[in-house]
Design a protein around this motif. Structure first.
Motif, PDB file in Angstrom:
ATOM      1  N   HIS A   9      49.510  48.711  36.235  1.00 29.47           N
ATOM      2  CA  HIS A   9      49.057  47.451  36.816  1.00 29.47           C
ATOM      3  C   HIS A   9      47.617  47.653  37.269  1.00 29.47           C
ATOM      4  N   GLY A  10      46.964  46.580  37.638  1.00 32.56           N
ATOM      5  CA  GLY A  10      45.531  46.609  37.936  1.00 32.56           C
ATOM      6  C   GLY A  10      45.119  47.647  38.957  1.00 32.56           C
ATOM      7  N   TRP A  11      45.886  47.776  40.041  1.00 28.82           N
ATOM      8  CA  TRP A  11      45.511  48.720  41.088  1.00 28.82           C
ATOM      9  C   TRP A  11      45.521  50.155  40.569  1.00 28.82           C
ATOM     10  N   THR A  12      46.525  50.514  39.756  1.00 31.44           N
ATOM     11  CA  THR A  12      46.575  51.884  39.247  1.00 31.44           C
ATOM     12  C   THR A  12      45.432  52.141  38.272  1.00 31.44           C
ATOM     13  N   ILE A  13      45.032  51.123  37.524  1.00 32.78           N
ATOM     14  CA  ILE A  13      43.878  51.276  36.631  1.00 32.78           C
ATOM     15  C   ILE A  13      42.611  51.459  37.457  1.00 32.78           C
ATOM     16  N   MET A  14      42.469  50.677  38.533  1.00 34.07           N
ATOM     17  CA  MET A  14      41.302  50.819  39.421  1.00 34.07           C
ATOM     18  C   MET A  14      41.202  52.241  39.961  1.00 34.07           C
ATOM     19  N   LYS A  15      42.326  52.785  40.410  1.00 30.99           N
ATOM     20  CA  LYS A  15      42.328  54.147  40.957  1.00 30.99           C
ATOM     21  C   LYS A  15      41.997  55.174  39.880  1.00 30.99           C
ATOM     22  N   ALA A  16      42.530  54.984  38.684  1.00 30.33           N
ATOM     23  CA  ALA A  16      42.315  55.943  37.598  1.00 30.33           C
ATOM     24  C   ALA A  16      40.854  55.987  37.163  1.00 30.33           C
ATOM     25  N   VAL A  17      40.197  54.838  37.151  1.00 36.83           N
ATOM     26  CA  VAL A  17      38.823  54.798  36.634  1.00 36.83           C
ATOM     27  C   VAL A  17      37.772  54.828  37.735  1.00 36.83           C
ATOM     28  N   GLY A  18      38.176  54.668  38.990  1.00 31.48           N
ATOM     29  CA  GLY A  18      37.224  54.714  40.097  1.00 31.48           C
ATOM     30  C   GLY A  18      36.252  53.537  40.098  1.00 31.48           C
ATOM     31  N   ARG A  19      36.739  52.386  39.700  1.00 30.45           N
ATOM     32  CA  ARG A  19      35.907  51.174  39.653  1.00 30.45           C
ATOM     33  C   ARG A  19      36.520  50.124  40.588  1.00 30.45           C
ATOM     34  N   SER A  20      35.697  49.158  40.989  1.00 30.03           N
ATOM     35  CA  SER A  20      36.133  48.111  41.910  1.00 30.03           C
ATOM     36  C   SER A  20      37.083  47.120  41.227  1.00 30.03           C
ATOM     37  N   GLY A  21      37.832  46.413  42.049  1.00 23.83           N
ATOM     38  CA  GLY A  21      38.759  45.405  41.553  1.00 23.83           C
ATOM     39  C   GLY A  21      38.095  44.348  40.681  1.00 23.83           C
ATOM     40  N   PRO A  22      37.001  43.720  41.153  1.00 27.07           N
ATOM     41  CA  PRO A  22      36.374  42.696  40.317  1.00 27.07           C
ATOM     42  C   PRO A  22      35.915  43.237  38.959  1.00 27.07           C
ATOM     43  N   THR A  23      35.447  44.467  38.932  1.00 28.80           N
ATOM     44  CA  THR A  23      35.009  45.066  37.668  1.00 28.80           C
ATOM     45  C   THR A  23      36.200  45.276  36.739  1.00 28.80           C
ATOM     46  N   VAL A  24      37.245  45.908  37.247  1.00 27.70           N
ATOM     47  CA  VAL A  24      38.417  46.217  36.419  1.00 27.70           C
ATOM     48  C   VAL A  24      39.100  44.932  35.956  1.00 27.70           C
ATOM     49  N   PRO A  48      62.581  40.331  43.569  1.00 28.95           N
ATOM     50  CA  PRO A  48      63.759  39.753  44.209  1.00 28.95           C
ATOM     51  C   PRO A  48      63.314  38.720  45.257  1.00 28.95           C
ATOM     52  N   ALA A  49      64.135  37.740  45.513  1.00 24.03           N
ATOM     53  CA  ALA A  49      63.798  36.669  46.452  1.00 24.03           C
ATOM     54  C   ALA A  49      63.485  37.198  47.854  1.00 24.03           C
ATOM     55  N   ASP A  50      64.104  38.320  48.231  1.00 24.00           N
ATOM     56  CA  ASP A  50      63.893  38.845  49.577  1.00 24.00           C
ATOM     57  C   ASP A  50      62.661  39.749  49.696  1.00 24.00           C
ATOM     58  N   GLU A  51      61.947  39.950  48.611  1.00 20.86           N
ATOM     59  CA  GLU A  51      60.747  40.794  48.655  1.00 20.86           C
ATOM     60  C   GLU A  51      59.519  39.911  48.871  1.00 20.86           C
ATOM     61  N   SER A  52      58.702  40.272  49.854  1.00 23.66           N
ATOM     62  CA  SER A  52      57.598  39.386  50.236  1.00 23.66           C
ATOM     63  C   SER A  52      56.221  39.867  49.786  1.00 23.66           C
ATOM     64  N   ARG A  53      56.145  40.933  49.039  1.00 28.16           N
ATOM     65  CA  ARG A  53      54.834  41.409  48.593  1.00 28.16           C
ATOM     66  C   ARG A  53      54.367  40.622  47.367  1.00 28.16           C
ATOM     67  N   PRO A  54      53.069  40.658  47.079  1.00 26.78           N
ATOM     68  CA  PRO A  54      52.571  39.969  45.874  1.00 26.78           C
ATOM     69  C   PRO A  54      53.108  40.631  44.603  1.00 26.78           C
ATOM     70  N   ARG A  55      53.298  39.822  43.580  1.00 28.40           N
ATOM     71  CA  ARG A  55      53.742  40.365  42.284  1.00 28.40           C
ATOM     72  C   ARG A  55      52.587  41.140  41.645  1.00 28.40           C
ATOM     73  N   ARG A  56      52.941  42.128  40.845  1.00 31.30           N
ATOM     74  CA  ARG A  56      51.942  42.901  40.101  1.00 31.30           C
ATOM     75  C   ARG A  56      51.944  42.444  38.643  1.00 31.30           C
ATOM     76  N   ARG A  57      50.791  42.554  38.023  1.00 24.77           N
ATOM     77  CA  ARG A  57      50.662  42.229  36.606  1.00 24.77           C
ATOM     78  C   ARG A  57      50.514  43.553  35.857  1.00 24.77           C
ATOM     79  N   PHE A  58      51.406  43.793  34.910  1.00 19.42           N
ATOM     80  CA  PHE A  58      51.400  45.019  34.132  1.00 19.42           C
ATOM     81  C   PHE A  58      50.758  44.767  32.781  1.00 19.42           C
ATOM     82  N   TYR A  59      50.021  45.759  32.301  1.00 11.59           N
ATOM     83  CA  TYR A  59      49.247  45.611  31.072  1.00 11.59           C
ATOM     84  C   TYR A  59      49.728  46.574  30.002  1.00 11.59           C
TER      85      TYR A  59
END
Length: 111
Positions: free
Chosen positions: A29-44, A65-76
């Motif tokens: 997902h986007g956050w793991t790609i950001m960490k792997a490449v060391g680039r900012s969110g807007p760039t990635v 699940p309905a009881d989970e309140s965190r934002p959904r992740r987008r997987f690539y």
């Protein structure tokens, strides 16, 4: 797809991270790609958007699940044509980086 494809350092970084994930049978997902490449969110996320427009990747939203309140992740995931480009382009543009373009782990961590 009428406009030219601008190849940048961040684009090559993201492609290398996607190839590394593919070789390990992962869909990052986007956050793991950001960490792997060391680039900012807007760039990635800008690169991911471009790659999706080009048809090189597809993105899917996770189901929560309905009881989970965190934002959904987008997987690539790389498309078949995206896999070809994601291996060839970094190898052509960064021949001195050795195995990174071939899907070996990125320096300093990542997948």
């Amino acid at each position: 797809m009428g406009r030219s494809r601008r190849i940048t350092g961040p684009l090559l970084d993201v492609l290398e991270a996607l190839v590394a994930a593919f070789r390990q049978d992962e869909e990052p997902h986007g956050w793991t790609i950001m960490k792997a490449v060391g680039r900012s969110g807007p760039t990635v996320y800008g690169v991911l958007e471009r790659l999706e427009e080009w048809g090189w990747i597809t993105g899917t939203w996770e189901e929560l699940p309905a009881d989970e309140s965190r934002p959904r992740r987008r997987f690539y995931r790389l498309t078949p044509s995206g896999r070809v480009e994601a291996v060839a382009l970094p190898a052509e543009r960064r021949p001195t980086r050795g195995g990174t373009a071939l899907g070996e782990p990125l320096p300093g961590g990542g997948w």
